[in-house]
Motif scaffolding. Structure first.
Motif, mmCIF file in Angstrom:
data_model
loop_
_atom_site.group_PDB
_atom_site.id
_atom_site.type_symbol
_atom_site.label_atom_id
_atom_site.label_comp_id
_atom_site.label_asym_id
_atom_site.label_seq_id
_atom_site.Cartn_x
_atom_site.Cartn_y
_atom_site.Cartn_z
ATOM 1 N N LYS A 90 0.827 -1.209 0.000
ATOM 2 C CA LYS A 90 0.000 0.000 0.000
ATOM 3 C C LYS A 90 0.860 1.257 0.000
ATOM 4 C CE LYS A 90 -3.704 2.268 2.614
ATOM 5 N NZ LYS A 90 -4.587 2.186 3.806
ATOM 6 N N GLN A 91 1.901 1.277 0.831
ATOM 7 C CA GLN A 91 2.781 2.444 0.891
ATOM 8 C C GLN A 91 3.591 2.607 -0.399
ATOM 9 O OE1 GLN A 91 2.970 4.862 3.104
ATOM 10 N NE2 GLN A 91 1.415 3.982 4.447
ATOM 11 N N LEU A 92 4.016 1.494 -0.975
ATOM 12 C CA LEU A 92 4.738 1.558 -2.252
ATOM 13 C C LEU A 92 3.850 2.116 -3.354
ATOM 14 C CD1 LEU A 92 6.958 -1.632 -2.713
ATOM 15 C CD2 LEU A 92 7.660 0.758 -2.918
ATOM 16 N N ALA A 93 2.610 1.676 -3.388
ATOM 17 C CA ALA A 93 1.676 2.159 -4.404
ATOM 18 C C ALA A 93 1.450 3.666 -4.252
ATOM 19 C CB ALA A 93 0.350 1.409 -4.297
ATOM 20 N N ALA A 94 1.333 4.117 -2.999
ATOM 21 C CA ALA A 94 1.154 5.558 -2.767
ATOM 22 C C ALA A 94 2.390 6.342 -3.197
ATOM 23 C CB ALA A 94 0.858 5.807 -1.284
ATOM 24 N N LEU A 95 3.570 5.803 -2.922
ATOM 25 C CA LEU A 95 4.813 6.469 -3.305
ATOM 26 C C LEU A 95 4.937 6.592 -4.822
ATOM 27 C CD1 LEU A 95 7.776 7.457 -2.586
ATOM 28 C CD2 LEU A 95 8.445 5.069 -2.970
ATOM 29 N N LEU A 96 4.648 5.515 -5.520
ATOM 30 C CA LEU A 96 4.938 5.460 -6.952
ATOM 31 C C LEU A 96 3.813 5.990 -7.833
ATOM 32 C CD1 LEU A 96 6.563 1.895 -7.121
ATOM 33 C CD2 LEU A 96 7.721 4.115 -6.985
ATOM 34 N N TYR A 97 2.571 5.900 -7.376
ATOM 35 C CA TYR A 97 1.447 6.185 -8.269
ATOM 36 C C TYR A 97 0.517 7.296 -7.810
ATOM 37 C CZ TYR A 97 2.998 1.748 -10.207
ATOM 38 O OH TYR A 97 3.766 0.744 -10.755
ATOM 39 N N SER A 98 0.687 7.795 -6.595
ATOM 40 C CA SER A 98 -0.173 8.901 -6.162
ATOM 41 C C SER A 98 0.220 10.181 -6.888
ATOM 42 C CB SER A 98 -0.065 9.105 -4.650
ATOM 43 O OG SER A 98 -0.572 7.985 -3.971
ATOM 44 N N SER A 99 -0.712 11.128 -6.941
ATOM 45 C CA SER A 99 -0.488 12.370 -7.688
ATOM 46 C C SER A 99 0.012 13.515 -6.808
ATOM 47 C CB SER A 99 -1.788 12.805 -8.367
ATOM 48 O OG SER A 99 -2.818 12.986 -7.406
ATOM 49 N N GLY A 100 0.160 13.281 -5.513
ATOM 50 C CA GLY A 100 0.609 14.345 -4.621
ATOM 51 C C GLY A 100 2.064 14.707 -4.835
ATOM 52 N N PRO A 101 2.527 15.803 -4.242
ATOM 53 C CA PRO A 101 3.925 16.226 -4.387
ATOM 54 C C PRO A 101 4.877 15.125 -3.934
ATOM 55 C CG PRO A 101 2.618 17.931 -3.308
ATOM 56 C CD PRO A 101 1.750 16.716 -3.375
ATOM 57 N N VAL A 102 5.962 14.941 -4.672
ATOM 58 C CA VAL A 102 6.895 13.872 -4.342
ATOM 59 C C VAL A 102 7.503 14.076 -2.960
ATOM 60 C CG1 VAL A 102 8.964 14.971 -5.364
ATOM 61 C CG2 VAL A 102 8.774 12.467 -5.269
ATOM 62 N N GLU A 103 7.621 15.345 -2.518
ATOM 63 C CA GLU A 103 8.178 15.601 -1.186
ATOM 64 C C GLU A 103 7.358 14.897 -0.106
ATOM 65 O OE1 GLU A 103 7.480 17.859 -3.518
ATOM 66 O OE2 GLU A 103 8.635 19.716 -3.244
ATOM 67 N N LYS A 104 6.036 15.026 -0.182
ATOM 68 C CA LYS A 104 5.170 14.419 0.827
ATOM 69 C C LYS A 104 5.143 12.905 0.696
ATOM 70 C CE LYS A 104 2.128 18.412 1.516
ATOM 71 N NZ LYS A 104 0.728 18.908 1.504
ATOM 72 N N ARG A 105 5.112 12.396 -0.534
ATOM 73 C CA ARG A 105 5.086 10.948 -0.737
ATOM 74 C C ARG A 105 6.377 10.318 -0.212
ATOM 75 N NH1 ARG A 105 4.945 9.912 -6.425
ATOM 76 N NH2 ARG A 105 5.097 12.116 -6.949
ATOM 77 N N TRP A 106 7.498 10.964 -0.489
ATOM 78 C CA TRP A 106 8.811 10.493 -0.048
ATOM 79 C C TRP A 106 8.893 10.441 1.478
ATOM 80 C CZ3 TRP A 106 13.507 9.432 -2.763
ATOM 81 C CH2 TRP A 106 14.659 9.455 -2.009
ATOM 82 N N ASP A 107 8.585 11.572 2.115
ATOM 83 C CA ASP A 107 8.662 11.635 3.578
ATOM 84 C C ASP A 107 7.677 10.672 4.222
ATOM 85 O OD1 ASP A 107 10.655 13.565 3.497
ATOM 86 O OD2 ASP A 107 9.256 15.244 3.674
ATOM 87 N N GLY A 108 6.478 10.569 3.674
ATOM 88 C CA GLY A 108 5.476 9.667 4.229
ATOM 89 C C GLY A 108 5.915 8.216 4.161
ATOM 90 N N PHE A 109 6.535 7.843 3.051
ATOM 91 C CA PHE A 109 6.991 6.457 2.910
ATOM 92 C C PHE A 109 8.104 6.143 3.903
ATOM 93 C CE2 PHE A 109 9.495 2.999 1.245
ATOM 94 C CZ PHE A 109 8.547 2.106 0.785
ATOM 95 N N LEU A 110 9.105 7.020 3.989
ATOM 96 C CA LEU A 110 10.237 6.752 4.876
ATOM 97 C C LEU A 110 9.822 6.718 6.352
ATOM 98 C CD1 LEU A 110 13.147 8.797 3.231
ATOM 99 C CD2 LEU A 110 12.747 6.332 3.162
ATOM 100 N N LYS A 111 8.781 7.473 6.710
ATOM 101 C CA LYS A 111 8.297 7.436 8.088
ATOM 102 C C LYS A 111 7.504 6.165 8.374
ATOM 103 C CE LYS A 111 8.000 12.465 8.768
ATOM 104 N NZ LYS A 111 7.088 13.623 8.898
ATOM 105 N N SER A 112 6.908 5.587 7.340
ATOM 106 C CA SER A 112 5.990 4.460 7.532
ATOM 107 C C SER A 112 6.646 3.098 7.365
ATOM 108 C CB SER A 112 4.819 4.560 6.544
ATOM 109 O OG SER A 112 4.131 5.779 6.688
ATOM 110 N N GLY A 117 15.419 2.376 2.065
ATOM 111 C CA GLY A 117 15.950 3.716 2.193
ATOM 112 C C GLY A 117 15.916 4.509 0.909
ATOM 113 N N PRO A 118 16.550 5.678 0.906
ATOM 114 C CA PRO A 118 16.519 6.586 -0.258
ATOM 115 C C PRO A 118 17.023 5.967 -1.550
ATOM 116 C CG PRO A 118 17.303 7.742 1.681
ATOM 117 C CD PRO A 118 17.212 6.309 2.068
ATOM 118 N N ALA A 119 18.101 5.189 -1.490
ATOM 119 C CA ALA A 119 18.641 4.601 -2.721
ATOM 120 C C ALA A 119 17.615 3.687 -3.374
ATOM 121 C CB ALA A 119 19.927 3.843 -2.417
#
Length: 361
Positions: A90-112, A117-119
């Protein structure tokens, strides 16, 4: 950005690519990138969410970021165990396919999600949408440092969504220069290729004019300090795994003592040898000294290791006199821990490329 260095690297890169003698090498490397792009773009949000664990193993194992691991199934099984397979997808799908700003998707994924990691996540973003996103790893940072681009991250907590968006914007500028110089197929995977093949060797020369890594200010806030503490703890666990130990974090080693990390080696059916690590990033060292003293009461503990910066290590040695057995106390500079981790990653990547051991082993 140092335009002279960038354009010099671009000219040399294109010259090599067009050379008849080098053509097979460059064609093979570029074809590999296109194959990865095609594979990951064959997935949709729905297909990702419907993946089985076996399909997920293949999906993650193809990443360059996984080259450091010989047993990729172990890593994927741990990802699933630590996060839950449904939540992970679910978190991967939100990171890769959601339409929100990448900043929020990135931070949300790493917190969850723990263990990606980043790489790894930037590589997935790049394959999924290489016109917008670039791979963000140690290679990127070294190359940007060579090009005179400031404020690149050193510690994991500095790999924020905001920083990733800035890095992607810079990569797009480099892509435009590459296109203007004559490169036709020019998405951000092409930029990654330029960085990896042409600029990285220049950055690694470490001359005074071309520092190998940017200067970064040490953590100053409590949150930064905690993040650095957690990063060093994770690196200690990973180093132990690389060296063949059973390596874990947050381990109850004695009554009233939960330590940051342990390396454990079984000695046949005779018992265990255990090495204990406590990390100090900021504040009072009393609890560290107390934990290490309690750890020494476990007969299997062969050595206790305090990990901190140079100044704090001196305090730990001074204040632990008469409290901790000096013969079993070791100290390890936290910056050296990070450097050792990076070196072991490079070594494992190189060795695992040889595919000496089948992955089913």
């Amino acid at each position: 950005m140092d335009n002279a260095k960038l354009m010099g690297a671009i000219r040399e890169f294109l010259k090599k690519r067009k050379s008849k003698g080098n053509a097979p090498y460059y064609e093979e490397a570029w074809s590999e990138r296109k194959e990865r792009r095609t594979y990951y773009q064959s997935f949709t949000k729905e297909r990702l969410l419907a993946m089985t664990e076996e399909e997920f193993l293949e999906y993650i194992s193809k990443l360059w970021a996984m080259l450091i691991w010989g047993n990729k199934k172990y890593v994927v099984d741990k990802l699933i165990a630590d996060n839950g397979f449904g939540a992970l997808k679910k978190q991967l799908a939100a990171l890769l396919y959601s339409s929100g700003p990448v900043e929020k998707r990135w931070d949300g994924f790493l917190k969850s999600i723990k263990g990606m990691g980043p790489a790894m996540i930037s590589e997935l973003l790049t394959y999924t949408n290489p016109d917008e996103y670039v791979i963000f790893n140690k290679t990127t940072i070294l190359c940007f440092g060579y090009l005179g681009i400031p404020d690149m991250p050193k510690y994991n907590y500095q790999y924020t969504g905001k920083k990733y968006a800035q890095v992607c914007a810079i990569a797009k500028e480099i892509g435009e220069r590459l296109k203007m110089a004559g490169e036709e197929d020019c998405d951000l995977l092409a930029v990654d290729y330029l960085l990896w093949d042409e600029i990285l060797p220049l950055a690694e020369k470490k001359t005074p004019e071309t520092p190998s890594a940017p200067e970064v200010k040490p953590p100053v806030t409590a949150n930064d300090s905690k993040s650095l503490h957690d990063e060093i703890k994770e690196k200690l666990v990973a180093i132990g795994e690389f060296l063949g130990f059973e390596s874990r974090s947050e381990v109850r080693i004695a009554t009233g003592a939960v330590v940051d990390a342990v390396w454990e080696a079984k000695i046949g059916n005779m018992g265990k040898a255990i090495y204990v690590f406590e990390v100090q990033s900021k504040g009072s060292i009393d609890s560290l000294i107390l934990n290490l003293r309690k750890a020494q009461s476990n007969a299997a503990v062969q050595a206790v290791v305090a990990v901190a910066d140079e100044e704090q290590l001196a305090r730990i040695v001074r204040e632990s006199l008469g409290v901790i057995d000096e013969k079993s106390l070791r100290t390890w500079d936290s910056e050296d821990v990070l450097a050792v981790y990076d070196s072991l990653v490079r070594a494992h990547e190189s060795i695992n490329k040889l595919a000496l051991v089948p992955e089913s082993f």
